[in-house]
Scaffold this active site. Structure first.
Site, short mmCIF file in Angstrom:
data_model
loop_
_atom_site.label_atom_id
_atom_site.label_comp_id
_atom_site.label_asym_id
_atom_site.label_seq_id
_atom_site.Cartn_x
_atom_site.Cartn_y
_atom_site.Cartn_z
N HIS A 259 18.02 19.33 -32.00
CA HIS A 259 18.24 19.54 -30.57
C HIS A 259 17.18 18.86 -29.71
O HIS A 259 17.42 18.59 -28.54
CB HIS A 259 18.27 21.03 -30.26
CG HIS A 259 18.47 21.34 -28.82
ND1 HIS A 259 19.62 20.96 -28.14
CD2 HIS A 259 17.67 21.93 -27.90
CE1 HIS A 259 19.51 21.34 -26.87
NE2 HIS A 259 18.34 21.92 -26.71
N CYS A 260 16.01 18.55 -30.27
CA CYS A 260 14.90 18.11 -29.43
C CYS A 260 14.75 16.60 -29.30
O CYS A 260 14.88 16.05 -28.22
CB CYS A 260 13.59 18.70 -29.97
SG CYS A 260 13.47 20.50 -29.79
N ILE A 261 14.45 15.93 -30.40
CA ILE A 261 14.03 14.53 -30.35
C ILE A 261 15.10 13.59 -29.78
O ILE A 261 14.79 12.69 -29.00
CB ILE A 261 13.57 14.04 -31.73
CG1 ILE A 261 12.56 15.01 -32.34
CG2 ILE A 261 12.95 12.65 -31.62
CD1 ILE A 261 11.31 15.21 -31.52
N ILE A 263 17.30 14.23 -27.58
CA ILE A 263 17.75 14.65 -26.25
C ILE A 263 16.62 14.74 -25.23
O ILE A 263 16.70 14.16 -24.14
CB ILE A 263 18.45 16.03 -26.35
CG1 ILE A 263 19.75 15.89 -27.16
CG2 ILE A 263 18.74 16.62 -24.98
CD1 ILE A 263 20.45 17.20 -27.42
N ASP A 264 15.56 15.45 -25.58
CA ASP A 264 14.55 15.82 -24.58
C ASP A 264 13.86 14.65 -23.89
O ASP A 264 13.59 14.73 -22.69
CB ASP A 264 13.50 16.74 -25.22
CG ASP A 264 14.12 18.02 -25.75
OD1 ASP A 264 15.24 18.34 -25.32
OD2 ASP A 264 13.50 18.69 -26.58
#
Length: 428
Positions: A259-261, A263-264
């Site tokens: 979910h992080c790398i 998208i963020d």
């Protein structure tokens, strides 16, 4: 103390259990009735969280779950851990944050602490969420109720990553908000890292993820360059990491997942345009990492061509659906991109993953919902023209794969150190 945690996924559930272990009553809130029913029955739906931990917390009276957001009036603090995906135009989608704010706002009472943990761009907490909470409650943030941001730092699959021992960054809307947030988190987390504002805390999380994205892009680019030179990037990294200073190893792969790398970093790119700023490193890293699945497909085509076979009509097994090793989290997994691309090129595609027995419905790849993992045995594996290793699970028997499969494309260096035949394995 009694607190509510909204969003009982990979962040909210372990956080709930840590607070429950710390003599805090936790009310877990989620819009998914199936999750709530499973939790109240003492069942876990996340691989690395034991059902016994949930059942024990329920029996002890320190944890319960509900879909009733009006129960916010029972608690002293609300911690929001909901998804922040990208929309179809690759821009931030904070709708889950705003919808949560709208759900809890009518039930906010004076003195309540509201903390956002969902990764987002600077300004979300003290502008967007604040506006929704004040409008729905008729109360003023920083005066009638407290508001703060504290980014999650989950590392699923890492046995050394424990919620209690991971330092917690906290930024408050006001000094009083910060102190209240410290008092709440101090019950469950050993080390607190206070910062001067919600925006600094939001930027801290983005910086952590951008750091990883840029460095992964670097080694992915080096992988392509070194492969053209006949040099093994994995051997290079293993040699370079022996340097005791000035180097930190990052590893290439078939693309970014989780979910992080993936998208963020784009949250900051989007927000930066408001200030007429360009984020060239972030954009370039995104381009390189997004190109990795296509590079892998090219290696699959080459490996089949070496055997006088075409991709169109070939039977291909993707080994590993989760986005990283030893977890059941398939969010944003590059395996979906690989599978879709292979199928569009005419391949017959299957997958094996011991932690994802059946593909659940996802927003990004609904066409794969219901597909089941194939068995990991000689008869099954020998039926494929090529096995593509996309995730390196430690529980998977790769030595046997070397005996069963004639053609392997390895994106994770999973076959390193295993006896193989010449030309059997192509690294990608």
């Amino acid at each position: 103390m009694k607190i509510a945690i909204v969003g009982l996924g990979y962040v909210g559930l372990p956080l709930s259990l840590q607070f429950a272990r710390s003599n805090t009553q936790v009310l877990g809130l989620d819009i998914d009735e199936a999750k709530v029913k499973a939790l109240m029955a003492g069942r876990s739906y996340i691989k690395h969280i034991e059902s016994s931990a949930i059942a024990g917390a329920i029996k002890a009276g320190t944890f319960s779950a509900s879909t009733d957001f009006s129960r916010v009036k029972e608690v002293e603090a609300v911690i929001i851990c909901v998804p922040t995906p990208l929309n179809k135009n690759r821009g931030p989608d904070i709708s889950y944050i705003l919808q949560t704010g709208e759900s809890i706002a009518p039930h906010i009472h004076k003195g309540l602490l509201v903390v956002l943990e969902s990764t987002t761009y600077p300004g979300t907490t003290d502008e967007d969420l604040l506006r929704v909470l004040e409008k729905g409650s008729g109360l003023k943030a920083g005066v009638d109720f407290h508001l703060a941001f504290s980014p999650e730092r989950e590392d699923p699959g890492n046995p050394n990553s424990q919620v209690a021992s991971i330092p917690k960054v906290i930024g408050g809307l006001t000094p009083a908000c910060l102190e209240r947030a410290k008092a709440v988190y101090g019950r469950a987390i050993k080390t607190l890292v206070p910062v001067s504002s919600c925006r600094v805390a939001e930027a801290t999380k983005l910086t952590e993820n951008i750091f990883r994205s840029v460095n992964i892009a670097l080694v992915n680019e080096l992988k392509v360059v070194y492969t053209a030179m006949g040099i093994d990037i994995w051997e290079v990294i293993n040699a370079a990491k022996t340097k005791p200073f000035g180097f930190m190893p990052f590893y290439p792969g078939p693309g970014l997942g989780g979910h992080c790398i993936p998208i963020d970093p784009f949250y900051l790119s989007w927000k930066a345009r408001e200030y007429v700023q360009n984020t060239r490193f972030i954009e370039l890293a995104g381009e390189i990492n997004s190109a990795m699945p296509e590079y892998v497909i090219q290696q699959v085509v080459a490996a089949l061509n070496d055997r006088r076979k075409a991709l169109n009509g070939a039977k291909v097994l993707v080994a590993g659906l989760a986005y990283k090793a030893d977890v059941d989290d398939d969010r944003e997994s590059p395996s979906y991109v690989l599978m879709t691309s292979l199928k569009e090129r005419g391949a017959e595609v299957s997958y094996h993953d011991p932690y994802v027995p059946v593909i659940k419905l996802t927003r990004e790849h609904p066409q794969w919902a219901g597909v089941k993992s194939v068995p990991w045995d000689a008869r099954t594996i020998r039926g494929f023209d090529l096995v593509l290793i996309a995730t390196k699970h430690t529980s998977v028997d790769y030595p046997s794969l070397a005996q069963w499969a004639d053609c392997i494309v390895d994106t994770r260096n999973a076959m390193a150190g295993i006896p193989t035949r010449e030309g059997q394995v192509r690294k990608a």
